[in-house]
Design a protein around this motif. Structure first.
Motif, mmCIF file in Angstrom:
data_model
loop_
_atom_site.group_PDB
_atom_site.id
_atom_site.type_symbol
_atom_site.label_atom_id
_atom_site.label_comp_id
_atom_site.label_asym_id
_atom_site.label_seq_id
_atom_site.Cartn_x
_atom_site.Cartn_y
_atom_site.Cartn_z
ATOM 1 N N LEU A 99 0.868 -1.174 0.000
ATOM 2 C CA LEU A 99 0.000 0.000 0.000
ATOM 3 C C LEU A 99 0.906 1.227 0.000
ATOM 4 O O LEU A 99 1.549 1.529 1.009
ATOM 5 N N ALA A 100 0.989 1.920 -1.117
ATOM 6 C CA ALA A 100 1.825 3.103 -1.234
ATOM 7 C C ALA A 100 1.020 4.338 -0.848
ATOM 8 O O ALA A 100 -0.211 4.325 -0.871
ATOM 9 N N GLU A 101 1.732 5.400 -0.516
ATOM 10 C CA GLU A 101 1.094 6.664 -0.156
ATOM 11 C C GLU A 101 0.266 7.173 -1.336
ATOM 12 O O GLU A 101 0.776 7.318 -2.438
ATOM 13 N N GLY A 102 -1.017 7.395 -1.135
ATOM 14 C CA GLY A 102 -1.889 7.903 -2.188
ATOM 15 C C GLY A 102 -2.376 6.846 -3.156
ATOM 16 O O GLY A 102 -3.185 7.134 -4.020
ATOM 17 N N HIS A 103 -1.859 5.628 -3.061
ATOM 18 C CA HIS A 103 -2.280 4.549 -3.942
ATOM 19 C C HIS A 103 -2.716 3.373 -3.080
ATOM 20 O O HIS A 103 -2.198 3.168 -1.994
ATOM 21 N N GLY A 104 -3.612 2.619 -3.607
ATOM 22 C CA GLY A 104 -4.096 1.461 -2.874
ATOM 23 C C GLY A 104 -3.315 0.214 -3.201
ATOM 24 O O GLY A 104 -2.432 0.201 -4.057
ATOM 25 N N GLY A 105 -3.654 -0.821 -2.508
ATOM 26 C CA GLY A 105 -3.096 -2.130 -2.736
ATOM 27 C C GLY A 105 -4.158 -3.148 -2.364
ATOM 28 O O GLY A 105 -5.347 -2.837 -2.364
ATOM 29 N N LEU A 113 -9.399 -11.462 -0.888
ATOM 30 C CA LEU A 113 -8.593 -10.301 -1.232
ATOM 31 C C LEU A 113 -9.499 -9.085 -1.361
ATOM 32 O O LEU A 113 -10.551 -9.148 -2.006
ATOM 33 N N TRP A 114 -9.071 -7.990 -0.755
ATOM 34 C CA TRP A 114 -9.839 -6.746 -0.784
ATOM 35 C C TRP A 114 -8.909 -5.606 -1.187
ATOM 36 O O TRP A 114 -7.741 -5.581 -0.796
ATOM 37 N N MET A 115 -9.449 -4.630 -1.934
ATOM 38 C CA MET A 115 -8.699 -3.403 -2.189
ATOM 39 C C MET A 115 -8.613 -2.652 -0.870
ATOM 40 O O MET A 115 -9.553 -2.665 -0.070
ATOM 41 N N ALA A 116 -7.460 -2.001 -0.663
ATOM 42 C CA ALA A 116 -7.288 -1.306 0.605
ATOM 43 C C ALA A 116 -6.516 -0.015 0.417
ATOM 44 O O ALA A 116 -5.765 0.146 -0.537
ATOM 45 N N ARG A 117 -6.715 0.876 1.354
ATOM 46 C CA ARG A 117 -5.979 2.139 1.447
ATOM 47 C C ARG A 117 -5.422 2.220 2.860
ATOM 48 O O ARG A 117 -6.041 1.751 3.816
ATOM 49 N N SER A 118 -4.297 2.870 2.982
ATOM 50 C CA SER A 118 -3.632 2.953 4.283
ATOM 51 C C SER A 118 -3.940 4.271 4.978
ATOM 52 O O SER A 118 -3.932 5.328 4.349
ATOM 53 N N LEU A 119 -4.165 4.186 6.272
ATOM 54 C CA LEU A 119 -4.344 5.379 7.103
ATOM 55 C C LEU A 119 -3.068 5.705 7.877
ATOM 56 O O LEU A 119 -3.026 6.694 8.591
ATOM 57 N N SER A 120 -2.051 4.850 7.744
ATOM 58 C CA SER A 120 -0.819 5.063 8.515
ATOM 59 C C SER A 120 0.414 5.007 7.623
ATOM 60 O O SER A 120 1.428 4.441 7.987
ATOM 61 N N VAL A 129 -2.173 -5.633 9.371
ATOM 62 C CA VAL A 129 -2.868 -4.364 9.568
ATOM 63 C C VAL A 129 -4.235 -4.626 10.191
ATOM 64 O O VAL A 129 -4.710 -5.754 10.219
ATOM 65 N N THR A 130 -4.833 -3.562 10.684
ATOM 66 C CA THR A 130 -6.175 -3.645 11.274
ATOM 67 C C THR A 130 -7.149 -2.864 10.407
ATOM 68 O O THR A 130 -6.847 -1.742 9.991
ATOM 69 N N VAL A 131 -8.305 -3.446 10.145
ATOM 70 C CA VAL A 131 -9.338 -2.780 9.346
ATOM 71 C C VAL A 131 -10.028 -1.746 10.232
ATOM 72 O O VAL A 131 -10.567 -2.068 11.280
ATOM 73 N N GLU A 132 -9.976 -0.486 9.788
ATOM 74 C CA GLU A 132 -10.558 0.610 10.560
ATOM 75 C C GLU A 132 -11.907 1.065 10.022
ATOM 76 O O GLU A 132 -12.766 1.477 10.765
ATOM 77 N N GLN A 133 -12.060 1.019 8.697
ATOM 78 C CA GLN A 133 -13.277 1.545 8.089
ATOM 79 C C GLN A 133 -13.489 0.841 6.766
ATOM 80 O O GLN A 133 -12.539 0.400 6.124
ATOM 81 N N ILE A 134 -14.735 0.771 6.326
ATOM 82 C CA ILE A 134 -15.072 0.164 5.045
ATOM 83 C C ILE A 134 -15.836 1.187 4.225
ATOM 84 O O ILE A 134 -16.798 1.795 4.705
ATOM 85 N N GLU A 135 -15.386 1.393 3.003
ATOM 86 C CA GLU A 135 -16.030 2.342 2.103
ATOM 87 C C GLU A 135 -16.308 1.610 0.801
ATOM 88 O O GLU A 135 -15.397 1.378 0.005
ATOM 89 N N TRP A 140 -10.161 0.548 4.692
ATOM 90 C CA TRP A 140 -9.180 1.500 5.199
ATOM 91 C C TRP A 140 -8.493 0.813 6.369
ATOM 92 O O TRP A 140 -9.145 0.401 7.321
ATOM 93 N N VAL A 141 -7.178 0.686 6.268
ATOM 94 C CA VAL A 141 -6.423 -0.085 7.252
ATOM 95 C C VAL A 141 -5.319 0.763 7.864
ATOM 96 O O VAL A 141 -4.921 1.792 7.322
ATOM 97 N N ARG A 142 -4.803 0.294 9.006
ATOM 98 C CA ARG A 142 -3.663 0.947 9.648
ATOM 99 C C ARG A 142 -2.873 -0.103 10.399
ATOM 100 O O ARG A 142 -3.397 -1.153 10.734
ATOM 101 N N ARG A 143 -1.620 0.234 10.659
ATOM 102 C CA ARG A 143 -0.785 -0.644 11.483
ATOM 103 C C ARG A 143 -1.430 -0.756 12.861
ATOM 104 O O ARG A 143 -1.891 0.238 13.405
#
Length: 165
Positions: A99-105, A113-120, A129-135, A140-143
């Motif tokens: 998961l790169a900054e500004g890009h998903g993975g 498998l799910w598309m994800a974006r990083s909050l951290s 990572v921990t799932v924080e939010q679903i859009e 949306w995940v974070r360490r």
């Protein structure tokens, strides 16, 4: 021997009671009790219309009260079972595509498998990572050890402010 009204109501109560034992719905018991009460009213000399009213009122009252009774007494300590996307919030996932900054993975959670974006910040492949939010279909995940330096925005604001959608 000519059956009288109270005997017919008693037979109906017995038949409904047997049905309650055979069926798994826990519904006919209340109609059996209503028929038993109508049998008592017939034995006391009330007319057929009065017997029907007693049967209907008793059955309906017990049927309505049973849901409230079971919910408030027997299910008061029951835990709400989370399913689907709701069950993923707070769960751990593994990054399968960085998961790169500004890009998903992508991340793997519960074998999917799910598309994800990083909050951290950027996250390398293999990190937990921990799932924080679903859009929608994005997580949306974070360490897990990351502090909550990035505040979660409501979904509507994210969609308006996001440039990567």
């Amino acid at each position: 021997m000519d059956p009288t009204a109270w005997q017919l109501w008693l037979i109906a109560a017995i038949v409904l009671g047997v049905m309650e034992i055979k069926l798994s719905g826990f519904v006919t018991l209340w109609f059996a009790v209503g028929a038993l009460m109508a049998s008592l009213m017939a034995g006391a000399g009330l007319g057929f219309n009065s017997q029907l009213v007693v049967f209907t009122l008793v059955s309906a009252a017990l049927f309505g009260a049973s849901r409230t009774l079971f919910k408030n007494v027997f299910m008061r300590d029951a835990v709400h079972l989370k399913t689907g996307a709701e069950a993923m919030l707070g769960q751990e996932a593994v990054v399968t595509e960085a998961l790169a900054e500004g890009h998903g993975g992508t991340v793997r959670i519960n074998g999917e498998l799910w598309m994800a974006r990083s909050l951290s910040g950027p996250l390398p492949e293999g990190e937990r990572v921990t799932v924080e939010q679903i859009e929608g279909l994005k997580l949306w995940v974070r360490r897990p050890s990351a502090s909550h330096e990035v505040a979660l925005q409501p979904v509507r604001q994210k969609k308006e402010n996001a440039s990567w959608d």
